[in-house]
Scaffold this active site. Sequence first.
Site, mmCIF file in Angstrom:
data_model
loop_
_atom_site.group_PDB
_atom_site.id
_atom_site.type_symbol
_atom_site.label_atom_id
_atom_site.label_comp_id
_atom_site.label_asym_id
_atom_site.label_seq_id
_atom_site.Cartn_x
_atom_site.Cartn_y
_atom_site.Cartn_z
ATOM 1 N N ARG A 187 11.582 -6.179 5.814
ATOM 2 C CA ARG A 187 11.251 -4.764 5.269
ATOM 3 C C ARG A 187 12.206 -3.661 6.110
ATOM 4 O O ARG A 187 12.228 -3.863 7.303
ATOM 5 C CB ARG A 187 9.964 -4.524 5.691
ATOM 6 C CG ARG A 187 9.449 -3.118 5.203
ATOM 7 C CD ARG A 187 7.871 -3.056 5.249
ATOM 8 N NE ARG A 187 7.197 -3.017 6.454
ATOM 9 C CZ ARG A 187 5.784 -2.710 6.339
ATOM 10 N NH1 ARG A 187 5.261 -2.287 5.387
ATOM 11 N NH2 ARG A 187 5.265 -2.499 7.621
ATOM 12 N N ARG A 230 -9.761 1.525 9.046
ATOM 13 C CA ARG A 230 -9.246 0.222 9.294
ATOM 14 C C ARG A 230 -10.362 -0.408 10.152
ATOM 15 O O ARG A 230 -10.224 -1.554 10.501
ATOM 16 C CB ARG A 230 -8.242 0.381 10.183
ATOM 17 C CG ARG A 230 -6.895 -0.363 9.530
ATOM 18 C CD ARG A 230 -5.607 -0.170 10.407
ATOM 19 N NE ARG A 230 -4.421 -0.750 10.496
ATOM 20 C CZ ARG A 230 -3.333 -0.416 9.882
ATOM 21 N NH1 ARG A 230 -3.470 0.861 9.308
ATOM 22 N NH2 ARG A 230 -2.570 -0.758 9.973
ATOM 23 N N LYS A 266 0.918 -1.214 0.076
ATOM 24 C CA LYS A 266 -0.022 0.162 0.085
ATOM 25 C C LYS A 266 0.846 1.389 -0.040
ATOM 26 O O LYS A 266 0.472 2.287 -0.567
ATOM 27 C CB LYS A 266 -0.921 0.156 1.130
ATOM 28 C CG LYS A 266 -1.987 -0.921 1.211
ATOM 29 C CD LYS A 266 -3.022 -0.423 2.529
ATOM 30 C CE LYS A 266 -2.347 0.066 3.714
ATOM 31 N NZ LYS A 266 -1.739 -1.238 4.416
ATOM 32 N N ARG A 279 -0.667 -8.505 13.616
ATOM 33 C CA ARG A 279 -1.277 -7.229 12.860
ATOM 34 C C ARG A 279 -2.229 -7.943 11.808
ATOM 35 O O ARG A 279 -3.149 -7.368 11.308
ATOM 36 C CB ARG A 279 -0.217 -6.555 12.374
ATOM 37 C CG ARG A 279 0.298 -5.415 13.525
ATOM 38 C CD ARG A 279 1.934 -4.705 13.031
ATOM 39 N NE ARG A 279 1.881 -4.192 11.669
ATOM 40 C CZ ARG A 279 2.568 -4.230 10.984
ATOM 41 N NH1 ARG A 279 4.188 -4.880 10.975
ATOM 42 N NH2 ARG A 279 2.587 -3.322 9.827
ATOM 43 N N ARG A 332 11.038 -1.429 11.362
ATOM 44 C CA ARG A 332 10.206 -1.309 12.453
ATOM 45 C C ARG A 332 10.011 -2.139 13.691
ATOM 46 O O ARG A 332 9.965 -3.196 13.181
ATOM 47 C CB ARG A 332 8.828 -0.864 11.633
ATOM 48 C CG ARG A 332 8.646 0.127 10.941
ATOM 49 C CD ARG A 332 7.311 0.195 10.151
ATOM 50 N NE ARG A 332 6.132 -0.374 10.981
ATOM 51 C CZ ARG A 332 4.825 -0.228 10.503
ATOM 52 N NH1 ARG A 332 4.643 0.139 9.139
ATOM 53 N NH2 ARG A 332 3.835 -0.743 10.770
HETATM 54 P P1 AMP Z 1 0.606 0.683 9.720
HETATM 55 O O1 AMP Z 1 1.937 1.485 9.311
HETATM 56 O O2 AMP Z 1 -0.272 1.031 8.653
HETATM 57 O O3 AMP Z 1 0.957 -0.776 9.422
HETATM 58 O O4 AMP Z 1 0.044 1.069 10.963
HETATM 59 C C1 AMP Z 1 1.031 0.770 12.034
HETATM 60 C C2 AMP Z 1 0.084 0.717 13.391
HETATM 61 O O5 AMP Z 1 -0.320 1.923 13.726
HETATM 62 C C3 AMP Z 1 -0.969 -0.241 13.664
HETATM 63 O O6 AMP Z 1 -0.575 -1.499 13.754
HETATM 64 C C4 AMP Z 1 -1.812 0.367 14.813
HETATM 65 O O7 AMP Z 1 -1.196 0.053 15.761
HETATM 66 C C5 AMP Z 1 -1.567 1.737 14.148
HETATM 67 N N1 AMP Z 1 -2.894 2.190 13.165
HETATM 68 C C6 AMP Z 1 -2.518 2.731 11.952
HETATM 69 N N2 AMP Z 1 -3.637 2.988 11.329
HETATM 70 C C7 AMP Z 1 -4.577 2.893 12.168
HETATM 71 C C8 AMP Z 1 -6.125 2.872 12.040
HETATM 72 N N3 AMP Z 1 -6.528 3.401 11.046
HETATM 73 N N4 AMP Z 1 -6.931 2.753 13.071
HETATM 74 C C9 AMP Z 1 -6.127 2.192 14.189
HETATM 75 N N5 AMP Z 1 -4.875 1.960 14.368
HETATM 76 C C10 AMP Z 1 -4.159 2.344 13.481
#
Ligand code: AMP
Length: 216
Positions: A127, A88, A13, A171, A160
Amino acid sequence: MHIVLLGTPGSGKGTQAGIISQRLGIPHIASGDLFRQAMERGDELGERVKSYLDKGLLVPDEITIGMIQERIAAADCINGFILDGFPRTLEQAKALDRVLEERGQVIDRVIYIKVSAEELVRRLGGRFICRSCQTPYHQIASPPRVEGRCDRCGGELYQRPDDSPETVRKRIEVYFAETAPLIDYYKEVGKLAGIDGERGIEEIAEELASALSGKG
Ligand code: AMP
């Protein structure tokens, strides 16, 4: 153009959102990046969300919705945006519709990038992300030209903490429980286009461009 990208962590994404953002000249808004930046700054938002990110759990809707609402009200979103990682949950999707409706706007297109679970674990394990501009790299599939440095801005690359195997599994589990229902939500209103995410970056980008122009 108001675009939402759906897909599990590691589906590509972020990479595709970056490409679309440059092509269309609209900002790429990644909720995960906004949270990580807040944590790096050590501000109040960062303090509130840290424990959720560390465990791979979703941040509560009221915090996430408030943050995105503020971000999409910024001047650079005047011609649209591409959302990556938000919404989400169904609650977030409905809140986004409400916020846009108040401004006489709608989500134009939702793209779902599909990748199998085995491929996701493989991808996320290797990654690395740029600390400055958030560009993602993969040690095998898309390594940087200079080890540990971003091709685009020269920033430092890091892994990360939530890309550890245990947190990655959590996740992905959370994604299927909380986020997969959004696929039906957007399908019902005829906005969803599904794309096979297990191909080259360029090939996916081309299919995505067709889907956005209504040909997909
Ligand atoms: P990502 O970088 O999109 O994988 O997001 C990393 C982390 O941020 C996720 O595992 C959640 O803890 C938090 N997070 C990101 N976007 C959201 C969202 N839309 N709703 C809730 N938590 C989020």
